[in-house]
Scaffold this motif. Structure first.
Motif, mmCIF file in Angstrom:
data_model
loop_
_atom_site.group_PDB
_atom_site.id
_atom_site.type_symbol
_atom_site.label_atom_id
_atom_site.label_comp_id
_atom_site.label_asym_id
_atom_site.label_seq_id
_atom_site.Cartn_x
_atom_site.Cartn_y
_atom_site.Cartn_z
ATOM 1 N N LEU A 1 9.378 -2.964 0.481
ATOM 2 C CA LEU A 1 8.847 -3.722 0.508
ATOM 3 C C LEU A 1 9.439 -4.831 2.275
ATOM 4 O O LEU A 1 8.887 -5.140 2.679
ATOM 5 C CB LEU A 1 8.240 -4.877 -0.662
ATOM 6 C CG LEU A 1 7.747 -4.360 -1.873
ATOM 7 C CD1 LEU A 1 7.341 -5.073 -2.925
ATOM 8 C CD2 LEU A 1 5.972 -4.024 -0.574
ATOM 9 N N ALA A 2 11.007 -4.335 1.145
ATOM 10 C CA ALA A 2 11.839 -5.498 2.084
ATOM 11 C C ALA A 2 12.368 -4.548 3.573
ATOM 12 O O ALA A 2 11.705 -5.652 4.525
ATOM 13 C CB ALA A 2 13.073 -5.579 1.614
ATOM 14 N N VAL A 3 12.221 -4.041 3.408
ATOM 15 C CA VAL A 3 11.937 -2.639 4.885
ATOM 16 C C VAL A 3 10.425 -3.052 5.698
ATOM 17 O O VAL A 3 11.303 -3.730 7.264
ATOM 18 C CB VAL A 3 12.367 -0.979 4.741
ATOM 19 C CG1 VAL A 3 12.127 -0.866 5.731
ATOM 20 C CG2 VAL A 3 13.520 -1.029 4.225
ATOM 21 N N VAL B 1 0.992 -1.237 -0.384
ATOM 22 C CA VAL B 1 0.511 0.142 -0.303
ATOM 23 C C VAL B 1 0.965 1.267 0.316
ATOM 24 O O VAL B 1 0.087 2.760 -0.498
ATOM 25 C CB VAL B 1 -0.898 0.055 1.292
ATOM 26 C CG1 VAL B 1 -1.563 0.689 0.951
ATOM 27 C CG2 VAL B 1 -1.739 -1.671 0.842
ATOM 28 N N ALA B 2 1.975 1.472 0.768
ATOM 29 C CA ALA B 2 2.790 2.293 1.048
ATOM 30 C C ALA B 2 3.480 3.003 -0.261
ATOM 31 O O ALA B 2 3.219 3.895 -1.052
ATOM 32 C CB ALA B 2 3.902 1.930 1.980
ATOM 33 N N CYS B 3 4.142 1.782 -1.190
ATOM 34 C CA CYS B 3 4.273 1.745 -2.923
ATOM 35 C C CYS B 3 3.322 1.923 -3.182
ATOM 36 O O CYS B 3 3.766 3.138 -4.457
ATOM 37 C CB CYS B 3 4.720 0.419 -2.961
ATOM 38 S SG CYS B 3 6.302 -0.209 -2.765
ATOM 39 N N ILE B 4 2.176 2.032 -3.083
ATOM 40 C CA ILE B 4 0.736 2.859 -3.769
ATOM 41 C C ILE B 4 0.672 3.708 -4.091
ATOM 42 O O ILE B 4 1.707 5.166 -4.984
ATOM 43 C CB ILE B 4 -0.232 2.229 -3.602
ATOM 44 C CG1 ILE B 4 -0.147 0.565 -4.160
ATOM 45 C CG2 ILE B 4 -1.645 2.283 -4.717
ATOM 46 C CD1 ILE B 4 -1.418 -0.854 -3.934
ATOM 47 N N LEU C 1 10.152 6.093 -7.489
ATOM 48 C CA LEU C 1 10.690 5.061 -6.207
ATOM 49 C C LEU C 1 11.928 4.593 -7.025
ATOM 50 O O LEU C 1 12.679 4.016 -6.682
ATOM 51 C CB LEU C 1 9.908 4.585 -5.474
ATOM 52 C CG LEU C 1 10.013 3.650 -3.987
ATOM 53 C CD1 LEU C 1 11.021 4.863 -3.845
ATOM 54 C CD2 LEU C 1 9.306 3.341 -3.451
ATOM 55 N N GLY C 2 11.237 3.730 -8.490
ATOM 56 C CA GLY C 2 11.537 3.051 -9.001
ATOM 57 C C GLY C 2 11.418 1.821 -8.941
ATOM 58 O O GLY C 2 11.316 1.135 -7.449
ATOM 59 N N PHE C 3 12.687 0.454 -9.102
ATOM 60 C CA PHE C 3 11.673 -0.651 -8.973
ATOM 61 C C PHE C 3 12.776 -1.494 -7.968
ATOM 62 O O PHE C 3 11.924 -1.900 -7.123
ATOM 63 C CB PHE C 3 12.243 -1.462 -10.661
ATOM 64 C CG PHE C 3 12.407 -2.872 -10.084
ATOM 65 C CD1 PHE C 3 11.379 -3.895 -9.629
ATOM 66 C CD2 PHE C 3 13.714 -3.715 -9.852
ATOM 67 C CE1 PHE C 3 11.202 -5.279 -9.617
ATOM 68 C CE2 PHE C 3 13.395 -5.167 -9.239
ATOM 69 C CZ PHE C 3 11.862 -6.087 -10.065
ATOM 70 N N SER C 4 13.929 -0.716 -7.836
ATOM 71 C CA SER C 4 14.751 -1.610 -6.417
ATOM 72 C C SER C 4 14.525 -0.924 -5.360
ATOM 73 O O SER C 4 14.597 -1.044 -4.231
ATOM 74 C CB SER C 4 17.105 -0.783 -7.172
ATOM 75 O OG SER C 4 16.816 0.369 -7.211
ATOM 76 N N GLY C 5 13.972 0.429 -5.912
ATOM 77 C CA GLY C 5 13.181 1.225 -4.191
ATOM 78 C C GLY C 5 12.104 1.170 -3.505
ATOM 79 O O GLY C 5 12.179 0.346 -2.845
ATOM 80 N N ASN C 6 10.710 0.431 -4.946
ATOM 81 C CA ASN C 6 9.448 -0.245 -4.434
ATOM 82 C C ASN C 6 10.308 -1.728 -3.336
ATOM 83 O O ASN C 6 9.683 -1.922 -2.790
ATOM 84 C CB ASN C 6 9.386 -0.416 -5.680
ATOM 85 C CG ASN C 6 8.420 0.641 -6.006
ATOM 86 O OD1 ASN C 6 7.253 1.552 -5.243
ATOM 87 N ND2 ASN C 6 8.459 1.008 -7.177
#
Ligand SMILES: Nc1ncnc2c1ncn2[C@@H]1O[C@H](COP(=O)(O)OP(=O)(O)O)[C@@H](O)[C@H]1O
Ligand SMILES: [Mg+2]
Lengths: 222, 325
Positions: free
Chosen positions: B300-302, B259-262, B291-296
């Motif tokens: 998610l990882a965090v 949801v944060a990514c969205i 945010l970019g792919f690696s940012g997203n």
């Protein structure tokens, strides 16, 4: 199978629930544990399940000295003792099948093996046709039988039952006892706590009698 | 010794036993993951609330961080080479200015000196600003002659630049010296400060996520007390009992992260057009970086790890207290 040597249990309240109990129950035996309320029957069973530790003395179950058992080994020990306890009954958020399957899931059986064993256990307690219902819809006697199925589904060599007929009428109680006898006949050691003297007399088994934490009688009723 | 059949059989048995145990362990992981997700989806509204708390707490610092990154890109795209504009007194004769240009050129700290005459300056200004007509009303050119000094590339530190600027300022015909590197440096300093603030904010909000998920898991443990007791009574290990709760925490974290990514994506998408128009107006190549792919992936990882840690805290504190009695 069950060996108590000089076992005492003093609760943190200071009350001594068991004092210097010595007893020995061999394999394949079916034994009643009797005594008035508060005599220490449940405490004795809790020591076997490692729900409590003795204050003194030594408990050996199936050759394993419980005093030397570390916390990490307790789960494995408990998997080898089936229990029917009054206050730890069925879970009403799942059906009969899942209630009985719990010990098998813990032991890590595959789903096919679980289905096979659960049905075999339910068949023994004559509840095969009820596997999909929620146990809350069952009668007291039926619930007790589901509890017994759960206790034996893992084929433990030892079965403990604490007042298994406490709330049941004599007819249902006799039925439950018949079940225990059947399990005993296929080699399960059984210890049943009960203060129903009529019932115990009818069963004609060895009786251990506790009074205020002391073992006061060990033998057959005459 | 290891070759005799007895011990060989023992070894094989031990191996099979280990494999069985491993399979069972794997199976329970899969079951726990599936079951805990199922439980979360079973009460969608309450779960959505939990996920939103996680999402908002993570989206806020993430957005600020991405905004800072964009500022950084903007700052870097500016000519990092500091230049010193030397404004000459309007009454100075051109020969004197030419002489000063030569003098400055001789400085060891100076790489190049460009002379911009008042006429040149006026032309450039007219062409660029579109104020040509207004300037036409002035009967005298108000712009001073200017020398644009480019220091050698080894001089980048603000202090040495300032010293150089002061040295130039001492020349008699010089009016003012303008070190136009100042604001770039100030921007950099602001950015460092901003990053520190955002990091602190992210830390605080992460702690909030940790505690709030920990609380959610604590309530879940509380509501499944009887199940835990019975599970322990029939031989469930602490790990077995713990597992579904840890998965719940990880799921909450992961879903909150999604949801944060969205949220972050939606936020930047909504201002992307405006920024592009603005950049076009300034003839800039700049465009807003999301945010970019690696940012997203990182977000998610965090969030997943935060969820797992929150659950771990709750489980560690509350699960051991629940024992069959
Ligand atoms: N957890 C406990 N803490 C303190 N006293 C206890 C606890 N459990 C049982 N007792 C006491 O120990 C005695 C024996 O209890 P229990 O073993 O339950 O007897 P029974 O099962 O024969 O009725 C009782 O007097 C009871 O009050
Ligand atoms: Mg009792």
């Amino acid at each position: 199978m069950i060996e108590f040597s000089n076992v005492s249990k003093r609760y943190p309240t200071g009350h001594e629930a068991l004092s210097r109990v010595n007893l020995n129950v061999g394999e394949d035996e079916m034994v009643f544990l009797t005594g008035h309320s508060g005599a220490g029957k449940s405490t004795l069973m809790k020591l076997i399940m490692l729900m409590e530790r003795p204050s003194a003395g030594q408990v050996v179950i199936g050759g394993r000295n419980l005093n030397r058992m570390r916390a990490g080994q307790i789960p494995l020990h408990r998997r080898q003792v089936g229990v029917v306890f009054q206050n730890h009954q069925l879970l009403f958020d799942r059906n009969v099948f899942e209630n009985v399957a719990l010990p098998l899931r813990i032991a890590g059986y595959g789903s096919r093996e679980i289905a096979r064993r659960v049905r075999a256990a339910l068949d023994k307690v004559s509840l095969l046709d009820r596997e999909k219902v929620n146990p809350i819809t069952l009668s007291g006697g039926e619930q007790q039988r589901v509890g017994i199925a759960r206790a034996v589904v893992n084929k433990p060599p030892l079965l403990l039952a604490d007042e298994p007929t406490g709330n049941l009428d004599p007819e249902l109680s006799a039925e439950i006892m018949k079940l225990f006898r059947q399990f005993n006949e296929v080699g399960v050691t059984i210890l049943i706590a009960s203060h129903d003297v009529e019932l115990i007399r009818a069963m004609d088994c060895r009786v251990l009698s506790l009074s205020q934490g002391q073992l006061v009688y060990d033998g057959f009723l005459v | 010794m290891s070759k005799d059949p007895q011990s060989l059989r023992g070894a094989v048995q031990a191996k099979t036993k280990f494999r069985d145990k491993f399979t069972a362990w794997q199976l329970h992981h899969r079951q726990s993951a599936r079951e805990s997700l199922g439980r979360i989806l079973q009460s969608p509204l309450a779960s959505l609330m939990t996920c939103l708390v996680v999402a908002i707490a993570l989206a806020l610092p993430t957005t600020l961080l991405v905004a800072l990154n964009n500022l950084q890109i903007l700052g870097d795209s500016w000519d990092a080479n500091p230049k010193i504009s030397v404004f000459i007194n309007v009454r100075a004769r051109e020969e004197a200015v030419r002489q000063l240009q030569k003098d400055l050129q001789a400085f060891a700290e100076i790489n190049d000196v460009e002379y911009i005459s008042p006429e040149q300056a006026l032309q450039e200004f007219q062409a660029m600003s579109g104020f040509g007509e207004i300037l036409g009303f002035l009967d005298e050119n108000p712009l001073p002659p200017t020398l644009v000094v480019t220091p050698v590339s080894s001089i980048v530190e603000p202090a040495s630049l300032k010293t150089l600027a002061m040295k130039i300022g001492e020349k008699p015909i010089v009016d003012t010296v303008d070190l136009d590197m100042d604001w770039v440096r100030r921007l950099q300093e602001l950015m460092v400060l901003g990053r520190k603030i955002v990091t602190a904010l992210a830390g605080l909000l992460s702690l909030g996520v940790l505690l709030s998920l920990g609380n959610t898991i604590r309530l879940a443990i509380e509501s499944r007390k009887e199940e835990i007791i019975i599970t322990k009574l029939v031989g469930g290990s602490n790990g077995f009992v713990r597992r579904p709760f840890l998965y719940s925490g990880a799921w909450y974290g992961f879903l909150g992260g999604v949801v944060a990514c969205i949220l972050v994506f939606a936020g930047f998408s909504s201002i992307k057009g405006t920024v592009a128009n603005l950049a076009a107006a300034y003839q800039s190549q700049f465009f807003l970086q999301g945010l970019g792919f690696s940012g997203n992936l990182g977000l998610l990882a965090v969030s997943t790890i935060l969820g797992l840690m929150g659950a771990w805290l709750a489980v560690g504190r509350h699960l051991s207290e629940i024992e069959p009695r």
